[in-house]
Design an enzyme around this catalytic site. Structure first.
Site, short mmCIF file in Angstrom:
data_model
loop_
_atom_site.label_atom_id
_atom_site.label_comp_id
_atom_site.label_asym_id
_atom_site.label_seq_id
_atom_site.Cartn_x
_atom_site.Cartn_y
_atom_site.Cartn_z
CG HIS A 82 37.21 36.28 49.67
ND1 HIS A 82 38.30 36.58 48.88
CD2 HIS A 82 36.97 34.95 49.50
CE1 HIS A 82 38.69 35.48 48.26
NE2 HIS A 82 37.91 34.48 48.62
CG ASP A 129 32.11 29.38 52.01
OD1 ASP A 129 32.08 28.32 51.36
OD2 ASP A 129 33.17 29.95 52.32
#
Length: 454
Positions: free
Chosen positions: A332, A390
């Protein structure tokens, strides 16, 4: 025949591509040499500071003496850690997405009376304008639900008696109506897609009174309109965790850029939907589910950490998976040690995974979360990598029986409160059109009269 079809018929499109590439090139190394911050990222990976916001904070590291120091991730809505909101929702056994919508839009937690009244307002706007579904969705179906949602949002401009006014009253009214109606648009677009493109039966259920947003989605999506409260609460949780992620994420920034120009609410929100559609932004959970399939097939013993870790290293070396060299759901831009959304989803999805027969898949994803960072460090030399939201969201949607066609559209349903909150902030307080600069690298050339060009 379209222009593109004509080019393809004559073979001209290949010629045009060659012509473009012959005259166009930008050396990626020039960006570093000229101090250009590609992707609006600083050299240390942090985002370029482009604005101020009260809406949301995303915490993934501390800056100590100018260096990033990893820390446990936090997602903060209007000063409140989302972890507190989630724990309250489960402790009190209630749906909280509507409460989060209020919090993001207005800046404080609603009173019981405010929340009850707000839910009634949202319910009143769930049903689409007269003939909208027939004229704007059924008559022009799309194989991609995100595109249909963006077009439908733009079409709602024509149903608004005052679409252009930039007053706070008008923008908030438009925002609430869009937040309430977008789930209905999504499900209608999906049902028409099923009928036209998948050759399956479609079901157009009317909104039911007294339902939360999560319940409304499941009720209109499912043929029999039946669902359990646990299922609806898990979907409500997903909506809450995706509701905002700061002003710098691509779709929110797109919304703010358009809002800074003075354009209407429908154009700004449609642009945000278009941004989120991009696989680099909103479509990653599709790739996680694809990767999970590769792991389930390529690993013999799904309980063997060593075998799973070895397979992850093969993925990173482009020897397995889709050949991209990426472990989807890992890494991320902000979070370093942990993504709080992934942590919360893992904690609250386990029971339903076991109940619905997805325990094996769930355990494998937990192993990816646990083993992935070391595999990335070993193969790529990358530090500070953690699982992101996700990794688990796609499996949760699959557990709920939701088609992959709706994975990214559900993200949009979750994120529209954040988009609207940032749009209001941009219009009311920023009040200056965004206009960054680009360095021109083209070379000088003389104009040659047409008859002299060879």
């Amino acid at each position: 025949m379209s222009v593109n079809q004509e080019f393809e018929k004559t073979g001209s499109i290949a010629y045009l591509c060659d012509e473009y590439l012959k005259n166009n090139f930008i050396d990626p190394e020039a960006s570093e040499r000229l101090g250009v911050k590609r992707g609006l990222r600083n050299p240390d990976g942090t985002g370029v500071l482009a604005g101020l916001t009260n809406v949301c904070d995303v915490v993934g590291y501390d800056l100590v003496d100018g260096k990033r120091v990893p820390t446990d991730g936090k997602l903060i809505y209007r000063g409140i850690d989302v972890e507190q909101i989630v724990r309250a929702a489960y402790a009190e056994d209630r749906f909280v997405f509507e409460e989060v919508i209020w919090l993001l839009l207005f800046g404080s937690l609603p009173t019981p009376h405010q929340l009850a009244s707000f839910k009634q307002v949202l319910e009143a706007h769930r049903e689409l304008p007269k003939d909208f579904a027939e004229d704007m969705i059924m008559k022009a179906p799309s194989p991609n639900i995100m595109n249909k949602m963006a077009r439908s949002v733009l079409a709602l401009y024509s149903y608004d008696d005052n679409p252009e006014e930039q007053s706070l009253t008008n923008i908030l009214s438009q925002s609430i109506a869009l937040i309430a109606s977008l789930p209905t648009i999504m499900v209608n677009a999906y049902q028409i897609k099923r009928r036209v493109y998948d050759r399956q039966s479609m079901y157009l259920h009317l909104p039911q009174p007294g339902q939360s947003t999560a319940e409304h989605i499941l009720s209109t999506y499912r043929a029999d309109q039946k669902f359990t409260k646990e299922e609806a609460k898990l979907l409500d949780l997903c909506l809450v965790l995706h509701a905002d992620h700061g002003g710098g994420n691509n779709s929110t920034f797109a919304c703010r850029v358009l809002s800074s120009s003075g354009t209407d609410t429908y154009s700004a929100i449609s642009a945000a939907i278009g941004s989120l559609k991009g696989p680099k932004h909103g479509g990653a959970n599709h790739k996680v589910m694809e990767m999970l399939g590769y792991i389930m097939e390529g690993v013999k013993d799904h309980s063997d950490d060593a075998e799973i870790a070895a397979f992850l290293r093969r993925i990173l070396r482009k020897e397995a998976g889709d050949g991209s060299g990426l472990i989807y759901g890992m890494g991320h831009a902000v979070y370093t040690k942990s993504d709080p959304r992934a942590v919360i989803l893992r904690r609250n999805a386990e029971h339903l995974a076991v109940e619905k027969g997805f325990e094996d898949e769930f355990r494998v994803l937990c192993a990816v979360e646990r083993l992935g960072p070391d595999a990335v460090r070993e193969v790529k030399g990358t530090k500070d990598v953690c699982a992101n939201v996700d990794l688990f969201s796609g499996l949760i949607y699959r557990m709920l029986g939701i088609s992959e066609d709706l994975f990214t559209p559900l993200f949009a349903i979750s994120r529209i409160p954040g988009w609207c909150a940032h749009r209001v902030e941009e219009v009311v307080f920023a009040n200056r059109i965004m206009r960054p600069a680009y360095k021109y690298l083209g070379h000088e050339q003389e104009y040659i009269p047409l008859e002299e060009r060879g």
